[in-house]
Design a protein around this motif. Sequence first.
Motif, PDB file in Angstrom:
ATOM      1  N   LYS A  31     -35.079  -0.168  -4.249  1.00  0.00           N
ATOM      2  CA  LYS A  31     -34.571  -1.210  -3.359  1.00  0.00           C
ATOM      3  C   LYS A  31     -33.856  -2.292  -4.144  1.00  0.00           C
ATOM      4  CE  LYS A  31     -38.348  -0.588  -0.059  1.00  0.00           C
ATOM      5  NZ  LYS A  31     -39.526  -1.225   0.580  1.00  0.00           N
ATOM      6  N   GLU A  83     -33.812  -3.818   3.950  1.00  0.00           N
ATOM      7  CA  GLU A  83     -34.370  -3.599   5.291  1.00  0.00           C
ATOM      8  C   GLU A  83     -33.310  -3.037   6.232  1.00  0.00           C
ATOM      9  OE1 GLU A  83     -36.589  -6.297   2.936  1.00  0.00           O
ATOM     10  OE2 GLU A  83     -34.541  -6.554   3.691  1.00  0.00           O
ATOM     11  N   GLY A  84     -33.670  -1.957   6.944  1.00  0.00           N
ATOM     12  CA  GLY A  84     -32.773  -1.351   7.910  1.00  0.00           C
ATOM     13  C   GLY A  84     -31.869  -0.273   7.342  1.00  0.00           C
ATOM     14  N   GLN A 122     -26.211  -6.008  11.028  1.00  0.00           N
ATOM     15  CA  GLN A 122     -25.743  -5.131   9.960  1.00  0.00           C
ATOM     16  C   GLN A 122     -24.217  -4.992   9.973  1.00  0.00           C
ATOM     17  OE1 GLN A 122     -28.658  -1.909  10.939  1.00  0.00           O
ATOM     18  NE2 GLN A 122     -29.159  -2.033   8.751  1.00  0.00           N
TER      19      GLN A 122
END
Lengths: 113, 115
Positions: free
Chosen positions: B57, B62-63, B85
Amino acid sequence: GQQLNQSPQSMFIQEGEDVSMNCTSSSIFNTWLWYKQEPGEGPVLLIALYKAGELTSNGRLTAQFGITRKDSFLNISASIPSDVGIYFCAGQLVTGTASKLTFGTGTRLQVTL
Amino acid sequence: EAQVTQNPRYLITVTGKKLTVTCSQNMNHEYMSWYRQDPGLGLRQIYYSMNVEVTDKGDVPEGYKVSRKEKRNFPLILESPSPNQTSLYFCASSARDGVNTDTQYFGPGTRLTVL
């Protein structure tokens, strides 16, 4: 994540003037990088700095890796119209098998004739 | 010619409809990463990969999902996209000699809009 403060946010200068921008961080990096981004394209690497105190030039560009490893500056001498773009600093931290690159928020440079 | 390619370059989609943005490099680079660029925030790293089957990461994962089944490809997957996003996405790759990081090559960008 780490935060990089880049200043100034934007600059409007006349052709032939010198330009200076800098980045500061709350924590140290192994490497400092400077990129330029032109409209519709991805960033392109201008200069990479690998050691604290290092001063490196690339044509009219000069950049330095701060002694504390928490800051860097980029100077452009005798600006020309094609210098227009957004300049980003980036700090890289390499630890073991991890390598993270954190970018500054950019300096938008406009050069007028 | 050494390059990083991304597809699509532009995409408008709706909330919740799964999508994949592909990234491919022809330089045999070990290191690949994904960034999103938003006004006033610069580029923020989403995920990166040190080599095949090795991903980690970044600052804003996130997502998003990624995979690295082959050295040349590093797709970015949005399982259930949301309007936050909406952004400009860049893929990048570089070699890595273990001490210094080689030049990172960026793709041309993918402008994603989620309605």
